[in-house]
Design a protein around this motif. Sequence first.
Motif, short mmCIF file in Angstrom:
data_model
loop_
_atom_site.label_atom_id
_atom_site.label_comp_id
_atom_site.label_asym_id
_atom_site.label_seq_id
_atom_site.Cartn_x
_atom_site.Cartn_y
_atom_site.Cartn_z
N ALA A 87 0.82 -1.20 0.00
CA ALA A 87 0.00 0.00 0.00
C ALA A 87 0.86 1.26 0.00
O ALA A 87 0.59 2.21 -0.75
N LYS A 88 1.91 1.29 0.82
CA LYS A 88 2.76 2.48 0.88
C LYS A 88 3.54 2.68 -0.42
O LYS A 88 3.71 3.81 -0.88
N CYS A 89 4.01 1.59 -0.99
CA CYS A 89 4.73 1.68 -2.26
C CYS A 89 3.82 2.24 -3.35
O CYS A 89 4.23 3.09 -4.15
N TYR A 90 2.57 1.79 -3.37
CA TYR A 90 1.61 2.26 -4.37
C TYR A 90 1.29 3.74 -4.17
O TYR A 90 1.27 4.52 -5.11
N HIS A 91 1.04 4.13 -2.92
CA HIS A 91 0.67 5.51 -2.65
C HIS A 91 1.83 6.47 -2.90
O HIS A 91 1.64 7.58 -3.39
N ASP A 92 3.04 6.05 -2.56
CA ASP A 92 4.21 6.90 -2.81
C ASP A 92 4.44 7.10 -4.31
O ASP A 92 4.97 8.14 -4.72
N SER A 93 4.04 6.11 -5.11
CA SER A 93 4.24 6.22 -6.56
C SER A 93 3.19 7.10 -7.23
O SER A 93 3.36 7.47 -8.40
N LEU A 94 2.12 7.44 -6.51
CA LEU A 94 1.05 8.25 -7.11
C LEU A 94 1.53 9.65 -7.46
O LEU A 94 0.99 10.27 -8.37
N ALA A 95 2.53 10.16 -6.73
CA ALA A 95 3.01 11.51 -7.00
C ALA A 95 3.57 11.63 -8.41
O ALA A 95 3.42 12.66 -9.05
N GLY A 97 2.68 9.42 -10.89
CA GLY A 97 1.70 8.91 -11.84
C GLY A 97 2.10 7.61 -12.50
O GLY A 97 1.37 7.10 -13.35
N LEU A 98 3.25 7.04 -12.12
CA LEU A 98 3.74 5.78 -12.68
C LEU A 98 3.84 4.76 -11.56
O LEU A 98 4.59 4.95 -10.61
N VAL A 99 3.09 3.66 -11.66
CA VAL A 99 3.06 2.65 -10.61
C VAL A 99 3.33 1.29 -11.23
O VAL A 99 3.09 1.06 -12.43
N CYS A 100 3.83 0.40 -10.40
CA CYS A 100 4.03 -0.99 -10.84
C CYS A 100 2.66 -1.64 -11.06
O CYS A 100 1.79 -1.60 -10.18
N ALA A 101 2.47 -2.24 -12.21
CA ALA A 101 1.17 -2.84 -12.54
C ALA A 101 0.82 -3.98 -11.59
O ALA A 101 -0.35 -4.16 -11.22
N SER A 102 1.82 -4.76 -11.17
CA SER A 102 1.55 -5.87 -10.25
C SER A 102 1.19 -5.37 -8.86
O SER A 102 0.31 -5.94 -8.20
N SER A 309 12.36 -5.06 -16.01
CA SER A 309 11.35 -6.11 -16.07
C SER A 309 10.01 -5.69 -15.49
O SER A 309 9.06 -6.46 -15.52
N CYS A 310 9.91 -4.48 -14.96
CA CYS A 310 8.68 -4.02 -14.31
C CYS A 310 7.71 -3.47 -15.36
O CYS A 310 8.09 -2.67 -16.22
N THR A 311 6.48 -3.91 -15.27
CA THR A 311 5.42 -3.40 -16.14
C THR A 311 4.81 -2.18 -15.47
O THR A 311 4.24 -2.27 -14.37
N ILE A 312 4.91 -1.02 -16.12
CA ILE A 312 4.48 0.24 -15.54
C ILE A 312 3.07 0.57 -16.00
O ILE A 312 2.72 0.42 -17.18
N SER A 313 2.27 1.02 -15.05
CA SER A 313 0.91 1.49 -15.34
C SER A 313 0.88 3.00 -15.12
O SER A 313 1.22 3.48 -14.03
N GLU A 314 0.47 3.73 -16.13
CA GLU A 314 0.41 5.19 -16.04
C GLU A 314 -1.00 5.63 -15.66
O GLU A 314 -1.98 5.23 -16.30
N LEU A 315 -1.09 6.45 -14.63
CA LEU A 315 -2.38 6.89 -14.11
C LEU A 315 -2.69 8.30 -14.61
O LEU A 315 -1.79 9.13 -14.80
N GLU A 316 -3.97 8.58 -14.80
CA GLU A 316 -4.40 9.92 -15.18
C GLU A 316 -4.41 10.82 -13.95
O GLU A 316 -4.41 10.36 -12.81
N ASP A 317 -4.46 12.12 -14.19
CA ASP A 317 -4.37 13.09 -13.09
C ASP A 317 -5.51 12.93 -12.10
O ASP A 317 -5.31 13.07 -10.89
#
Length: 760
Positions: A87-95, A97-102, A309-317
Amino acid sequence: MASTSAVSCSTKRESEENSGPPCKVLKCCPKVEDWDSVQLKVEECMLKKCLCPIDLLDLDQHLKPLLTNKPELEKNLLLINLLDWTAKCYHDSLASGLVCASVQSLVNHVLQDVKYLQALLNFTEVGDAYMKYCSCQAISSLLPLSFCGQDIALPASELFLKDVIGQMKFVNTQNIPSALNLQADLPSMSVASLPDLPSMSSGLANLPRLLPDSGSLLAGLPSLPSLPGGLCGIPPEMATAACLPDMMSSNHGYMTPPEPSSGELECHDLSCHDLDQQSWLLRILHDFVSHGGKQKEDSNSAEREISESCTISELEDEMLCQETQVKCATIKLLEPVWEKFTLSLATITANFPSSTRTLPLHEESTSNLARVVYAIEGFSLWRALISVRANLNFVECRNFSANLSVPVHQLKKSTPALVWKQVLETVSECLCYGSTLGLQSIPPEEPCQLAHTLIRLVRFDGFLSRIPYNQSKGFGGSAAMTSPQSAMTSSQPAMTSQQSAMTSPQSEDLTARLQTGDVEGGEEEEGDESYDKGLVQKIILIVLKSVALTTREARVDSSSGESDSSLSSRESASSCNSDLVIIERNMNGVYKQLDKFIKNILPVLPDTCLQENILNLLQEQDDVLIEGLLCLLDTHIALQNPNKDSPQVSPETCPTLGFTKFLSIVGEDSSVLLDFLVSNETCFLLYLLRYLKFVLKDWGRFVEACGPSYESTVGVIIQLKSSIQRLLTKDLFPYNIAPVYKLLERIELMADQNKPQQDL
């Protein structure tokens, strides 16, 4: 059948080794891997902040032990840590806009329903204390992700929040006395018993016009024949009896039960276990509300390295951190139970026995410790809901500010210092003068009512004498007062006679010094304080905020009353001046109580200026120091009478003397002032802007007040102007500083014109 299936799986696996990768076969017929080997893979992925090497089905199977309720402490702690990290890794990546898809897939999978959240909540009810803490942290990290990073909020979060709030329990508050019942016991007073009646009656005659329906300082007081409080010269015991019940009248829009005269409020229905569980629920709600600000403060500005090897998911604003949406959802769910919660919190605040003040922390009863923790978590949640950093409209959260005076009335000398600090921090957040209230032309009603309550308590009810500033001296709370004998008795076995004989005179001397407070856990440091400076700073700033807000509100109401008045301009000015005299008298009464309180703490001379003592106490924190200066300045300006030659307020609150003292604190360094202007951590821009306008309004009084320090004071101001000019030339100033710069130019011009007069 089991053996046939195993053989077929083995055969398929061997054939797939020759034809290609076995991933599809593993999904159809999962390989039963050792749990520890999967955990090793997870820990390797944590280092790279990427879960792509592990399939989501394998992660789901890995998390299954959390749902089985088996007493496997180590395994459960590892899984809880995995959820918290994800959860923390995901939330820290929100700044970015690029997060690990897994990571995103695992978060969405866990939050599809409430089973994982409910399992974590169950761990906070029973079991190991560290398990409770880790489970609470995991919930606090996961729950906001139902909104943050989501196109549409996941419904599981609302269901879980309703369940958490539904589990909240409240103390039985039926013994809180009613104001109507208390008024019957008030002493009757005649008009002749009121001192200084002519001056009071002349001012009170015009107060309804001065403060129309604003619930201000003297609004709603009893009629003159029975008026024992609100003005100077009245015995405190009489003022308290009449003023406190009146503050609970419906005219003020909030309920403020007074502290009962006989006995303490009783605490019912909540056992120690209940209070402990309620504290975890409050911690979850607090962390959920304040998660946005904490993430911004704690997140690392440096971008993480993305694995190939990481699949990146790009989030909208619109899918990034939904801080406002989270707070709105919490406010909506908490509003129906908020009044019960505040009364319950006030009752628990009033229920600490007097023995808590003297017992060391480790010797206090479990019940008192549970109440302390509950109060701390409760006021932390309260403060997060009314915080100006919440970016919410005041209308949306005004109901959460209305009852804050209820627990303030319940604070006693026996209330633990930790609880005092939490209450005062919450009050200070509500009275956000430097950041919000000082900028508003018409202050909101709820903070103004709280300010009026504090002024009454300070002036007439001995509120400052209740503060336990000697109870705690910083980190460790009341444990700092623990004697060495009791500490060794509770934490170590009794010494044998041989060990006792080996005790040296040096250790006995150290023990004696610890008992008398000469040292705290080591050698005595030079300048060590004998009081809790943090607690003293909080109460001083709150009193200054209350006075500034009340006088500002009175000045605003006075201006509006003059514009609507049908009286002649001379009569209107006369009535306004008499009203300001009454308000000034009350404010000076508060200042006298504050001066007495400070001089009882600090080893200062009796004739030391109040403003100098205040600034000496507040100088360790820049934001507190500057906000205190702003409050003193606004109070002086609000009570200043332009028709009088002499200043309306006490010379001890002269803004110029405060500014010169401030310059001496910062070493008369203009670069420090420039740093304050550029930074957004203080309200120095507002303070400097208003102070420069005040100086230019009466330059002669500024010169007179500066005295021998005139040259150095003007020199620092001119140096600041030059520094700003250099930044403006290079277009480096972060905002439009033109209004301040123009005032600085006028100051420089006035100083140049004043030079020939000084030479003569």
